[in-house]
Design an enzyme around this catalytic site. Structure first.
Site, PDB file in Angstrom:
ATOM      1  CE  LYS A 155       8.518   6.209  -0.008  1.00 33.92           C
ATOM      2  NZ  LYS A 155       7.523   5.157   0.078  1.00 33.92           N
ATOM      3  CD  GLU A 169       9.158   9.386 -15.801  1.00 34.78           C
ATOM      4  OE1 GLU A 169       9.947   9.037 -14.887  1.00 34.78           O
ATOM      5  OE2 GLU A 169       8.271   8.641 -16.252  1.00 34.78           O
ATOM      6  N   GLY A 183       3.935   6.775  -2.099  1.00 38.23           N
ATOM      7  CA  GLY A 183       3.929   7.945  -2.981  1.00 38.23           C
ATOM      8  C   GLY A 183       2.530   8.499  -3.213  1.00 38.23           C
ATOM      9  NE  ARG A 184      -0.896   3.243  -4.360  1.00 38.45           N
ATOM     10  CZ  ARG A 184       0.201   2.495  -4.394  1.00 38.45           C
ATOM     11  NH1 ARG A 184       1.296   2.964  -4.953  1.00 38.45           N
ATOM     12  NH2 ARG A 184       0.208   1.280  -3.882  1.00 38.45           N
ATOM     13  CD  GLU A 239       1.431   3.702  -8.346  1.00 36.19           C
ATOM     14  OE1 GLU A 239       2.449   3.600  -9.058  1.00 36.19           O
ATOM     15  OE2 GLU A 239       1.172   4.743  -7.715  1.00 36.19           O
ATOM     16  CG  HIS A 292     -22.889  18.592 -23.372  1.00 34.91           C
ATOM     17  ND1 HIS A 292     -24.144  18.828 -23.902  1.00 34.91           N
ATOM     18  CD2 HIS A 292     -22.874  19.143 -22.139  1.00 34.91           C
ATOM     19  CE1 HIS A 292     -24.852  19.540 -23.023  1.00 34.91           C
ATOM     20  NE2 HIS A 292     -24.109  19.731 -21.943  1.00 34.91           N
ATOM     21  CE  LYS A 341       9.203   3.395 -11.870  1.00 35.51           C
ATOM     22  NZ  LYS A 341       9.308   3.561 -10.427  1.00 35.51           N
TER      23      LYS A 341
HETATM   24  O1  F6P Z   1       6.493   4.558 -10.867  1.00 31.83           O
HETATM   25  C1  F6P Z   1       5.484   4.645  -9.898  1.00 31.83           C
HETATM   26  C2  F6P Z   1       5.874   5.549  -8.797  1.00 31.83           C
HETATM   27  O2  F6P Z   1       6.830   4.938  -7.998  1.00 31.83           O
HETATM   28  C3  F6P Z   1       4.677   5.988  -7.964  1.00 31.83           C
HETATM   29  O3  F6P Z   1       4.286   5.024  -7.073  1.00 31.83           O
HETATM   30  C4  F6P Z   1       5.189   7.243  -7.364  1.00 31.83           C
HETATM   31  O4  F6P Z   1       4.164   8.034  -6.851  1.00 31.83           O
HETATM   32  C5  F6P Z   1       5.887   7.848  -8.549  1.00 31.83           C
HETATM   33  O5  F6P Z   1       6.421   6.770  -9.247  1.00 31.83           O
HETATM   34  C6  F6P Z   1       6.957   8.859  -8.218  1.00 31.83           C
HETATM   35  O6  F6P Z   1       7.960   8.297  -7.417  1.00 31.83           O
HETATM   36  P1  F6P Z   1       9.026   9.181  -6.682  1.00 31.83           P
HETATM   37  O7  F6P Z   1       8.308  10.085  -5.729  1.00 31.83           O
HETATM   38  O8  F6P Z   1       9.915   8.214  -5.974  1.00 31.83           O
HETATM   39  O9  F6P Z   1       9.758   9.979  -7.719  1.00 31.83           O
END
Ligand code: F6P
Length: 542
Positions: free
Chosen positions: A202, A208, A263-264, A349, A380, A508
């Site tokens: 987003k 990453e 995002g979530r 979150e 288990h 971050k």
């Molecule tokens: O670091 C948390 C976060 O911002 C989440 O809220 C989000 O879903 C995820 O990282 C990925 O963010 P993006 O879609 O901006 O890469």
């Protein structure tokens, strides 16, 4: 909290605390029917909770007095309810029917949503029918979906859950972690000529995701492809069009999303593109239909029969009054094995917060620790603690009633275990019952006395059982939306903003400073422990 509705629930808690669910069931033959509600293909049996009608009414009044109904309507209408970021919260607009209207700054966002859905539909059809091809003219066989958090978990678990609907010709591989083992393992088995890359971010700033995309681009170019071939293979989903184009993604390859989608909460947007690639556009569309069904239920059903409200208030009951710190999700479904991890982000979150809407620090606990795993595996392993540990863990058991296979005996065993666990948690086993059973087996009295202490099961452990008619795309959409709205209800009662996530930012910033130290680009001031870790690492990796 000092308000009257909260205090009424506190009083109910003090009244209910001594009672055991065994006695509640014994006293009322209709208890199961009284505390069961059906909607959207679900049957929610919440009778194995430490409630009676009076305490439930107090909880529902708390929801009402907290403004669940008006705030829900404000969310659906596109009002700015994410105050710390001054944004509307409109994941529900992503599943509105064509022709509906939700205005943000005077624009009907449903039109934009459907324009993007049309773009997804067209793109997916071209990939599936082979008219869209890679740089050597071959059709696509694999998709690498790169993203993390909300740009990963939703598409991943939906694709996993809809395995029976997966298209044979295309395989979707998800990569989230920056741990190089993941991306290198995935790429090692793929042919660049037939691989499509969907990068989802987003913000288009997530370390990453950017790194995994760069590594994939290098791999792609190393296969013999030219720079201009990138446009045929690299797609991106983002609300940050400027950054995406700056990164080199062709503008026509960018699928838009919007600020008003968290995002979530984004799997319903173009972030769901990998889902559509995996299971076909029509099945993705059915997921949206199912979510819309749950939206309608949440908006139009009285609180006492409203599934997200019931789950929400029960969660508040245990978190804030019984002091339970966690909540376990137990899907009795291999295909739903990822669901606990999905709800973990959604819930923790959203509601892991410490500041009220009035900008005041709050002293009560919010979002519980969400965890879980598929049944029967957990029986288990960690169920031991749920049965006998001193920590009470409220549980949601989730079972699709109709399986997607023909092994009925397996399915009967799965269901019997699911139901029996709820029973064992609820009724437990008294020392007297255990002793009597041991004596009947011929164990001597002293030994029976001693063993009964170890075998004692207190019971009175709460659980909800959520039966799904089947794990269809539509009902999966309803299931996910059910938990979204549960989280919303709780956020309203706790008077917090469920839609920001400032707590992830410091990590971050510090992560980037430590990276500078690891790469010897700067010598940031670090505490002695962190510095020691940096030095140890650098002694091996330079
Ligand atoms: O670091 C948390 C976060 O911002 C989440 O809220 C989000 O879903 C995820 O990282 C990925 O963010 P993006 O879609 O901006 O890469």
């Amino acid at each position: 909290m000092s308000n009257q509705a909260w205090q009424n629930v506190e009083q109910e808690y003090n009244r209910m605390k001594p009672s055991h669910m065994r006695d509640l069931f014994a006293a009322d033959q209709n208890r199961a029917a009284t505390f069961t509600t059906k909607a959207c293909g679900f049957t929610l049996d919440y009778s194995k909770n430490r409630i009676d009608q009076q305490s439930l009414n107090a909880l529902l009044s708390l929801a009402r007095d907290s403004g669940v109904e008006s705030k829900r309507d404000a969310m659906f209408a596109g009002e700015v309810i994410n105050l710390s970021e001054q944004r509307a919260v409109l994941h529900t607009a992503l599943r509105r029917a064509k022709g509906d209207s939700v205005l943000v700054d005077g624009e009907n966002v449903v039109d934009e949503v459907h324009a993007t859905l049309a773009k997804i539909k067209q793109f997916v059809a071209e990939v599936h029918n082979g008219t869209r091809q890679g740089y050597t003219g071959k059709t696509f066989t694999d998709v690498v979906a790169i993203g993390i958090g909300g740009s990963f978990l939703g598409p991943k678990i939906v694709t996993e859950a809809l395995k029976p609907y997966q298209q044979k010709a295309i395989k979707v591989h998800f990569v989230a972690n920056v741990d190089g083992h993941h991306i290198t393992d995935v790429l090692a088995k793929l042919n660049a000529e037939t691989t499509l890359i969907v990068m989802s971010s987003k913000s288009f700033t997530t370390q990453e995701t950017l790194q995994n995309t760069l590594t994939t681009r290098e791999w792609f170019l190393a296969s013999g492809a030219k720079f201009t071939d990138i446009a045929k293979h690299f797609m991106c989903v983002s609300s940050n069009i400027a950054k995406a184009t700056e990164f080199g993604i062709a503008e026509e390859n960018i699928f838009p999303m919007w600020d008003w989608v968290g995002g979530r909460y984004s799997l319903w947007s173009a972030i769901g593109l990998p889902i559509a690639l995996a299971v076909g556009y029509d099945n993705f569309s059915a997921v949206l239909d199912g979510a819309r069904d749950m939206d309608d239920h949440f908006q139009n059903t009285p609180l006492a029969e409203n599934l997200p409200v019931i789950l929400g208030v029960l969660g508040v009951w245990y978190s804030n009054f019984f002091g339970c710190q966690s909540h376990v999700l137990l899907p009795y479904s291999h295909y739903l094995r990822g669901f606990p991890a999905y709800v973990q982000q959604l819930d923790m979150e959203s509601n892991g917060k410490r500041t009220s809407h009035e900008d005041e620090e709050i002293e009560y606990s919010t979002g519980p620790i969400i965890w879980g795993g598929e049944g029967t595996n957990g029986q288990h392993a960690f169920h031991q603690l749920m049965h006998q540990g001193n920590t009470v863990v409220p549980a949601d058991f989730i079972l699709p009633v109709k399986p997607a296979h023909d092994e009925i005996e397996h399915h009967q065993m799965l269901a019997s275990n699911c139901f029996a666990q709820t029973q064992a948690l609820m009724q437990g086993e008294t020392r007297e019952e255990i002793k009597a059973a041991l004596l009947a087996k011929g164990v001597d009295a002293d030994e029976a006395e001693k063993l009964a202490k170890h075998k004692f099961m207190p019971g009175n452990r709460p659980s909800n059982t959520l039966l799904m008619d089947e794990l269809s795309p539509k009902q999966l959409g309803s299931l996910i939306a059910l938990y979204e709205h549960k989280v919303f209800v709780q956020g309203v009662i706790w008077n917090i903003n469920s839609f920001d996530q400032w707590g992830v930012e410091l990590g971050k910033v510090l992560g980037n400073r430590v990276l500078d130290a690891l790469q010897d680009k700067a010598q940031p001031e670090l505490d002695s422990s962190t510095q020691q870790l940096v030095d140890m690492f650098r002694a091996v990796i330079k």
